[in-house]
Enzyme design. Structure first.
Site, short mmCIF file in Angstrom:
data_model
loop_
_atom_site.label_atom_id
_atom_site.label_comp_id
_atom_site.label_asym_id
_atom_site.label_seq_id
_atom_site.Cartn_x
_atom_site.Cartn_y
_atom_site.Cartn_z
CG HIS A 178 2.20 7.78 -0.74
ND1 HIS A 178 1.34 8.64 -0.11
CD2 HIS A 178 1.84 6.53 -0.35
CE1 HIS A 178 0.49 7.94 0.64
NE2 HIS A 178 0.78 6.66 0.50
CE LYS A 233 3.59 7.17 3.14
NZ LYS A 233 3.35 7.05 4.58
CG HIS A 251 -0.44 0.49 2.45
ND1 HIS A 251 0.38 -0.29 3.26
CD2 HIS A 251 -0.57 1.68 3.08
CE1 HIS A 251 0.72 0.43 4.31
NE2 HIS A 251 0.16 1.62 4.24
#
Length: 112
Positions: free
Chosen positions: A93, A68, A64
């Site tokens: 992100h 990032k 998920h």
């Protein structure tokens, strides 16, 4: 060889490689992703989902925040409130996550 039903064994090594890349850039976020994956699997188990569905939930939880990797750690780990510009960068992100994972969707498992 298939593991956990229809999950191909290479999917595990692919996700491990992505997490190793994230770990090199941001070990805190990597650890967070692994915890979210574990909690996602446990939640799926508590909901009575099949072993396969539990593993799918775990994969989703793990991946998920992989995007990032494209956000500077001075933003991801900023102790205070983000500026408007930093917030816009941070919001990206999720797009980065999609871009990183998208090449895997040539495989049936990752199209789900």
């Amino acid at each position: 060889m298939l593991v956990w039903g229809d999950i191909p064994s290479w999917a595990y090594s692919s996700v491990a490689a992505l997490m190793e890349s994230l770990k090199k850039v941001d070990p805190v976020t990597c650890a967070h992703c692994l915890r979210v994956g574990e909690y996602s699997r446990l939640l799926a188990k508590s909901a009575g989902l099949s072993d396969y569905q539990q593993k799918v939930a775990e994969f989703a939880g793990i991946l998920h925040d992989v995007g990032k990797i494209g956000v500077q750690t001075d933003i991801t780990h900023k102790p205070g409130k983000l500026t408007a510009e930093e917030y816009q960068i941070m919001k990206a992100h999720s797009v980065y996550s999609e871009e990183i994972i998208k090449p895997l969707n040539v495989h049936t498992f990752f199209k789900q």
